[in-house]
Write an enzyme that holds these catalytic residues in place. Structure first.
Site, short mmCIF file in Angstrom:
data_model
loop_
_atom_site.label_atom_id
_atom_site.label_comp_id
_atom_site.label_asym_id
_atom_site.label_seq_id
_atom_site.Cartn_x
_atom_site.Cartn_y
_atom_site.Cartn_z
N ASP A 91 7.78 -2.58 -3.50
CA ASP A 91 6.43 -3.07 -3.68
C ASP A 91 6.42 -4.54 -3.28
O ASP A 91 7.45 -5.23 -3.38
CB ASP A 91 5.97 -2.93 -5.14
CG ASP A 91 4.51 -3.32 -5.32
OD1 ASP A 91 3.64 -2.59 -4.83
OD2 ASP A 91 4.25 -4.37 -5.93
N GLU A 129 3.85 -8.30 -3.11
CA GLU A 129 2.63 -9.04 -3.41
C GLU A 129 2.37 -9.98 -2.24
O GLU A 129 3.31 -10.45 -1.58
CB GLU A 129 2.78 -9.84 -4.71
CG GLU A 129 3.12 -9.00 -5.94
CD GLU A 129 2.06 -7.98 -6.29
OE1 GLU A 129 0.87 -8.21 -5.94
OE2 GLU A 129 2.40 -6.95 -6.90
N HIS A 167 1.06 -5.30 -11.34
CA HIS A 167 0.72 -6.26 -10.28
C HIS A 167 1.78 -7.35 -10.09
O HIS A 167 1.53 -8.29 -9.34
CB HIS A 167 -0.66 -6.89 -10.51
CG HIS A 167 -1.77 -5.88 -10.56
ND1 HIS A 167 -2.05 -5.05 -9.50
CD2 HIS A 167 -2.65 -5.57 -11.55
CE1 HIS A 167 -3.06 -4.25 -9.84
NE2 HIS A 167 -3.43 -4.55 -11.06
N ASP A 216 5.90 -3.01 -10.94
CA ASP A 216 5.24 -1.88 -10.28
C ASP A 216 6.27 -0.90 -9.72
O ASP A 216 6.04 0.32 -9.72
CB ASP A 216 4.33 -2.38 -9.16
CG ASP A 216 3.02 -2.96 -9.69
OD1 ASP A 216 2.78 -2.86 -10.91
OD2 ASP A 216 2.25 -3.51 -8.89
#
Length: 228
Positions: free
Chosen positions: A20, A22, A160, A165
């Site tokens: 994952d 960001e 998040h 996550d």
């Protein structure tokens, strides 16, 4: 422009890497990765973790910080993206990648950034749990990662942030894998490892008047067919 690499699959595998990231925004062409995390799984068990903040070389928009909680102060001493990508790709090796909504988001960021920073392609095949959940949990009104986690009674605290996550999605993927195995056990039709290119459902072997063919598991909502 996204560099094409591995193909999207709709299956469960015991060995995989959940990842994952960001970012500073929603555009793979204009925005930057600011955190990249991953969890390696072998024989269905978590064996190692990878996580790093990334210095994007520019201010993080307030809207992005409002979602992921990552500030300029947090990334000012973080490594540059090229170094983090090198470490992540070495961590992932040739494993199948797993993530939520990665087909249209994370894989595009990862592919674009790897091409730009390292002049390489990401060749790993991948499973997007968003498409898998839509197929296996059609009664859910929404299929966000937190919605799926809530359905399976998996904790969603810390959502998040990339590593949180990953941990959440790894547990969701294992539960989805059990449902997929149960459906295969109760279904005499053979399921393929490829997703429907039209809706993301699973292609299933069906029989018609002219012989066998692949048909979408979302029929009659999706009437896609493909010759075997």
């Amino acid at each position: 422009m996204t560099e094409k690499g591995g193909k999207r699959l709709s299956l469960y595998t015991k060995d995989y890497v959940v990842f994952d990231l960001e970012t500073t925004g929603l555009s793979p062409e204009k925005d930057e990765i600011i955190e990249l995390s991953a969890v390696k799984v072998q024989s269905g068990q978590v064996t190692s973790h990878f996580s790093s903040l990334v210095n994007p070389g520019r201010p993080i928009p307030a809207a992005a910080s409002g979602v992921n909680g990552i500030s300029d102060e947090m990334v000012k001493n973080a490594p540059k993206l090229c170094l983090v990508l090198e470490e992540f790709l070495a961590f992932a090796e040739n494993n199948i990648l797993v993530g939520h909504n990665i087909h249209t988001f994370d894989m595009r960021f990862l592919s674009n950034s790897t091409h730009r920073e390292l002049n390489r392609r990401v060749e790993n095949d991948y499973v997007d749990t968003l498409y898998l959940a839509r197929t296996l949990l059609p009664a859910l009104p929404r299929h966000r990662l937190t919605d799926i986690a809530d359905y399976f009674h998996i904790k969603t605290e810390g959502a998040h942030r990339a590593l949180n996550d990953c941990v959440m999605n790894q547990q969701c993927y294992e539960r989805l894998g059990l449902i997929l195995a149960q459906q295969k056990g109760h279904n005499n039709s053979e399921q393929s490892e490829l997703p429907c290119p039209r809706c993301g459902g699973i292609l299933i072997r069906r029989k018609g008047r002219f012989g066998s063919f692949w048909g979408c598991s979302e029929y009659p909502r999706c009437r896609y067919t493909q010759n075997i």
